[in-house]
Design a protein around this motif. Structure first.
Motif, PDB file in Angstrom:
ATOM      1  N   ALA A 166       0.829  -1.210   0.000  1.00 40.68           N
ATOM      2  CA  ALA A 166       0.000   0.000   0.000  1.00 40.68           C
ATOM      3  C   ALA A 166       0.862   1.259   0.000  1.00 40.68           C
ATOM      4  CB  ALA A 166      -0.930   0.001   1.207  1.00 40.68           C
ATOM      5  N   ILE A 167       1.887   1.314   0.848  1.00 36.90           N
ATOM      6  CA  ILE A 167       2.719   2.512   0.939  1.00 36.90           C
ATOM      7  C   ILE A 167       3.519   2.708  -0.342  1.00 36.90           C
ATOM      8  CG2 ILE A 167       4.838   1.567   1.939  1.00 36.90           C
ATOM      9  CD1 ILE A 167       3.033   4.708   3.227  1.00 36.90           C
ATOM     10  N   ASN A 168       3.744   1.632  -1.086  1.00 32.69           N
ATOM     11  CA  ASN A 168       4.473   1.726  -2.350  1.00 32.69           C
ATOM     12  C   ASN A 168       3.569   2.090  -3.519  1.00 32.69           C
ATOM     13  OD1 ASN A 168       7.511   0.812  -2.466  1.00 32.69           O
ATOM     14  ND2 ASN A 168       6.551  -0.406  -0.841  1.00 32.69           N
ATOM     15  N   ASN A 169       2.284   1.730  -3.439  1.00 28.98           N
ATOM     16  CA  ASN A 169       1.450   1.809  -4.639  1.00 28.98           C
ATOM     17  C   ASN A 169       0.176   2.628  -4.503  1.00 28.98           C
ATOM     18  OD1 ASN A 169       3.170  -0.062  -6.096  1.00 28.98           O
ATOM     19  ND2 ASN A 169       2.303  -1.680  -4.813  1.00 28.98           N
ATOM     20  N   SER A 170      -0.254   2.946  -3.292  1.00 26.34           N
ATOM     21  CA  SER A 170      -1.534   3.618  -3.117  1.00 26.34           C
ATOM     22  C   SER A 170      -1.345   5.063  -2.670  1.00 26.34           C
ATOM     23  CB  SER A 170      -2.392   2.872  -2.087  1.00 26.34           C
ATOM     24  OG  SER A 170      -3.547   3.617  -1.766  1.00 26.34           O
ATOM     25  N   SER A 171      -1.995   5.984  -3.359  1.00 27.91           N
ATOM     26  CA  SER A 171      -1.932   7.393  -2.974  1.00 27.91           C
ATOM     27  C   SER A 171      -2.709   7.655  -1.685  1.00 27.91           C
ATOM     28  CB  SER A 171      -2.491   8.269  -4.099  1.00 27.91           C
ATOM     29  OG  SER A 171      -3.849   7.931  -4.356  1.00 27.91           O
ATOM     30  N   GLU A 172      -3.553   6.722  -1.273  1.00 28.48           N
ATOM     31  CA  GLU A 172      -4.324   6.868  -0.042  1.00 28.48           C
ATOM     32  C   GLU A 172      -3.532   6.455   1.193  1.00 28.48           C
ATOM     33  OE1 GLU A 172      -7.389   8.253  -0.015  1.00 28.48           O
ATOM     34  OE2 GLU A 172      -6.953   8.586  -2.145  1.00 28.48           O
ATOM     35  N   ALA A 173      -2.431   5.759   0.987  1.00 25.67           N
ATOM     36  CA  ALA A 173      -1.649   5.257   2.111  1.00 25.67           C
ATOM     37  C   ALA A 173      -0.773   6.366   2.693  1.00 25.67           C
ATOM     38  CB  ALA A 173      -0.785   4.085   1.671  1.00 25.67           C
ATOM     39  N   TYR A 174      -0.526   6.294   3.994  1.00 30.31           N
ATOM     40  CA  TYR A 174       0.419   7.197   4.633  1.00 30.31           C
ATOM     41  C   TYR A 174       0.974   6.508   5.876  1.00 30.31           C
ATOM     42  CZ  TYR A 174      -3.646   8.370   7.587  1.00 30.31           C
ATOM     43  OH  TYR A 174      -4.737   8.315   8.404  1.00 30.31           O
ATOM     44  N   ALA A 175       2.022   7.086   6.440  1.00 32.55           N
ATOM     45  CA  ALA A 175       2.639   6.522   7.642  1.00 32.55           C
ATOM     46  C   ALA A 175       3.185   7.646   8.504  1.00 32.55           C
ATOM     47  CB  ALA A 175       3.755   5.549   7.264  1.00 32.55           C
ATOM     48  N   MET A 176       3.280   7.366   9.789  1.00 37.70           N
ATOM     49  CA  MET A 176       3.812   8.323  10.744  1.00 37.70           C
ATOM     50  C   MET A 176       4.717   7.578  11.719  1.00 37.70           C
ATOM     51  SD  MET A 176       1.692  10.950  13.220  1.00 37.70           S
ATOM     52  CE  MET A 176       1.060   9.670  14.318  1.00 37.70           C
ATOM     53  N   MET A 177       5.888   8.138  11.991  1.00 42.45           N
ATOM     54  CA  MET A 177       6.827   7.521  12.926  1.00 42.45           C
ATOM     55  C   MET A 177       7.236   8.535  13.984  1.00 42.45           C
ATOM     56  SD  MET A 177       9.399   5.068  10.731  1.00 42.45           S
ATOM     57  CE  MET A 177      10.137   6.439   9.860  1.00 42.45           C
ATOM     58  N   ASN A 178       7.532   8.018  15.160  1.00 41.72           N
ATOM     59  CA  ASN A 178       7.877   8.858  16.302  1.00 41.72           C
ATOM     60  C   ASN A 178       9.283   8.524  16.781  1.00 41.72           C
ATOM     61  OD1 ASN A 178       7.372  10.717  18.443  1.00 41.72           O
ATOM     62  ND2 ASN A 178       6.977   8.995  19.799  1.00 41.72           N
ATOM     63  N   TYR A 179      10.142   9.536  16.866  1.00 41.57           N
ATOM     64  CA  TYR A 179      11.472   9.373  17.449  1.00 41.57           C
ATOM     65  C   TYR A 179      11.515  10.091  18.796  1.00 41.57           C
ATOM     66  CZ  TYR A 179      13.288   7.550  13.047  1.00 41.57           C
ATOM     67  OH  TYR A 179      13.522   6.781  11.940  1.00 41.57           O
ATOM     68  N   ILE A 180      12.221   9.503  19.746  1.00 37.17           N
ATOM     69  CA  ILE A 180      12.371  10.075  21.077  1.00 37.17           C
ATOM     70  C   ILE A 180      13.705  10.826  21.138  1.00 37.17           C
ATOM     71  CG2 ILE A 180      12.449   9.589  23.549  1.00 37.17           C
ATOM     72  CD1 ILE A 180       9.801   8.849  22.180  1.00 37.17           C
ATOM     73  N   MET A 181      13.685  12.036  21.707  1.00 39.61           N
ATOM     74  CA  MET A 181      14.905  12.802  21.920  1.00 39.61           C
ATOM     75  C   MET A 181      15.036  13.107  23.409  1.00 39.61           C
ATOM     76  SD  MET A 181      15.140  15.444  18.682  1.00 39.61           S
ATOM     77  CE  MET A 181      16.825  15.916  19.101  1.00 39.61           C
ATOM     78  N   VAL A 182      16.184  12.769  23.974  1.00 40.96           N
ATOM     79  CA  VAL A 182      16.457  13.009  25.381  1.00 40.96           C
ATOM     80  C   VAL A 182      17.774  13.768  25.500  1.00 40.96           C
ATOM     81  CG1 VAL A 182      16.922  11.931  27.619  1.00 40.96           C
ATOM     82  CG2 VAL A 182      15.178  10.980  26.117  1.00 40.96           C
ATOM     83  N   CYS A 183      17.808  14.747  26.400  1.00 43.09           N
ATOM     84  CA  CYS A 183      18.998  15.574  26.599  1.00 43.09           C
ATOM     85  C   CYS A 183      19.375  15.563  28.073  1.00 43.09           C
ATOM     86  CB  CYS A 183      18.738  16.999  26.133  1.00 43.09           C
ATOM     87  SG  CYS A 183      20.147  18.123  26.348  1.00 43.09           S
ATOM     88  N   GLY A 184      20.670  15.479  28.333  1.00 38.51           N
ATOM     89  CA  GLY A 184      21.192  15.600  29.687  1.00 38.51           C
ATOM     90  C   GLY A 184      22.441  16.456  29.692  1.00 38.51           C
ATOM     91  N   LYS A 185      22.682  17.107  30.798  1.00 43.13           N
ATOM     92  CA  LYS A 185      23.808  18.044  30.943  1.00 43.13           C
ATOM     93  C   LYS A 185      24.800  17.517  31.965  1.00 43.13           C
ATOM     94  CE  LYS A 185      24.672  22.779  32.620  1.00 43.13           C
ATOM     95  NZ  LYS A 185      24.001  23.995  33.148  1.00 43.13           N
ATOM     96  N   LYS A 186      26.091  17.666  31.667  1.00 47.10           N
ATOM     97  CA  LYS A 186      27.128  17.356  32.643  1.00 47.10           C
ATOM     98  C   LYS A 186      27.269  18.545  33.580  1.00 47.10           C
ATOM     99  CE  LYS A 186      31.982  15.933  32.980  1.00 47.10           C
ATOM    100  NZ  LYS A 186      33.164  15.473  32.208  1.00 47.10           N
ATOM    101  N   PRO A 187      27.190  18.326  34.884  1.00 53.09           N
ATOM    102  CA  PRO A 187      27.238  19.476  35.802  1.00 53.09           C
ATOM    103  C   PRO A 187      28.517  20.290  35.659  1.00 53.09           C
ATOM    104  CG  PRO A 187      26.580  17.468  36.952  1.00 53.09           C
ATOM    105  CD  PRO A 187      27.025  17.053  35.585  1.00 53.09           C
ATOM    106  N   LEU A 188      28.419  21.576  35.944  1.00 54.56           N
ATOM    107  CA  LEU A 188      29.580  22.463  35.912  1.00 54.56           C
ATOM    108  C   LEU A 188      30.544  22.115  37.059  1.00 54.56           C
ATOM    109  CD1 LEU A 188      27.729  25.799  35.151  1.00 54.56           C
ATOM    110  CD2 LEU A 188      29.322  24.619  33.623  1.00 54.56           C
TER     111      LEU A 188
END
Length: 274
Positions: free
Chosen positions: A252-274
């Motif tokens: 479907a994702i290769n051949n149908s104009s009605e198909a769609y997809a959504m993906m979620n990536y996680i982003m995490v940030c941490g700091k080294k203390p001064l």
């Protein structure tokens, strides 16, 4: 190769070497503008000394170089074959802007307190000992420096249309299979606690959502390539019914104009203390 302790090996990639490299290229570039926007919000600035760990064939490195014209980038990769790909891609970049390091993320051999910012994109899900890696990155960060991890969590993977009713079951089975090999496809939810345990402060978590209507369908075609799931079917990880639903979604994702997809990536940030 040194001290790999990782579930990822491009030499055994299901799609084959060249197709896997192309998949990584599309994966790196598809949502870059949103990822970079969030990294800037976390404090990334041009002129910083930046370390990229698990840099692979160099496509994220290329984006960092283009987005940070006055920064020096250190590209760390354990796989010599992938690093040679990156060197070919970035052969015209002067040495004062880019340094290649072939080393383990567990033992980088880099000096203490060296970098303002570290980027780890889609590497922690593959690591057998992510805590050890986070602590090694902590060591090479300057006081006040930040680590940003961009990774996945199959529990909040996303969605496809037409729907795959058994998608949740499929992802759970694949996650369990990968966990037996030492990886973790649910790593996203564990990253804040991982960074806290490693000594980082000012932890924050966000997500970057990619949609085929916004970012183009090519990357989703590669993510849903049915050949990526044949191995799991042949090894009894997923059933014939589950494989058939994935096959229909891929078609479907290769051949149908009605198909769609959504993906979620996680982003995490941490700091080294001064």
């Amino acid at each position: 190769m040194k001290d790999q302790r990782s579930t990822y090996n491009i030499q055994s990639a299901i799609l084959g070497f060249q197709e896997e490299v192309e998949r990584l290229r599309v994966q790196a570039t598809m949502g870059w503008q949103k990822e970079f926007r969030t990294m800037k919000w976390y404090g990334l600035q041009d002129g910083m000394s930046v370390l990229e760990v698990g840099s692979g064939p160099g496509y994220v490195t290329e984006q960092l170089l283009n987005s940070l014209p006055d920064s020096h980038i250190t590209s760390l990769e354990i796989d010599n074959t992938l690093q040679e790909q990156a060197k070919k891609l970035l052969k015209d970049v002067p040495s004062e802007r880019l340094k290649f390091v072939e080393s383990s993320v567990y033992n980088t051999d880099l000096p203490d307190n060296s970098f303002d910012f570290v980027v780890a994109r889609l590497i922690f899900l593959h690591l057998n000992n992510p805590l050890e890696a986070a602590r090694e990155i902590y060591r090479v960060l300057k006081p006040g420096g930040r680590l940003v991890i961009i990774d996945i969590d199959d529990g909040v993977f996303g969605t496809v249309n037409p729907e795959v009713p058994l998608l949740h079951n499929i992802l759970k089975k694949i996650s369990d299979y990968v966990a037996q090999k030492g990886g973790n496809r649910l790593i996203g939810r564990r990253l804040p606690r991982l960074l806290l345990k490693s000594g980082y402060i000012d932890i924050d978590i966000d997500s970057v959502i990619q949609h085929s209507d916004v970012h183009g369908v090519d990357g989703f075609k590669r993510q849903l390539d049915i050949n990526r799931f044949v191995h799991f079917y042949k090894n009894g990880v997923i059933t014939s019914d589950e494989f058939e639903q994935l096959k229909q979604a891929s078609e479907a994702i290769n051949n149908s104009s009605e198909a769609y997809a959504m993906m979620n990536y996680i982003m995490v940030c941490g700091k080294k203390p001064l």
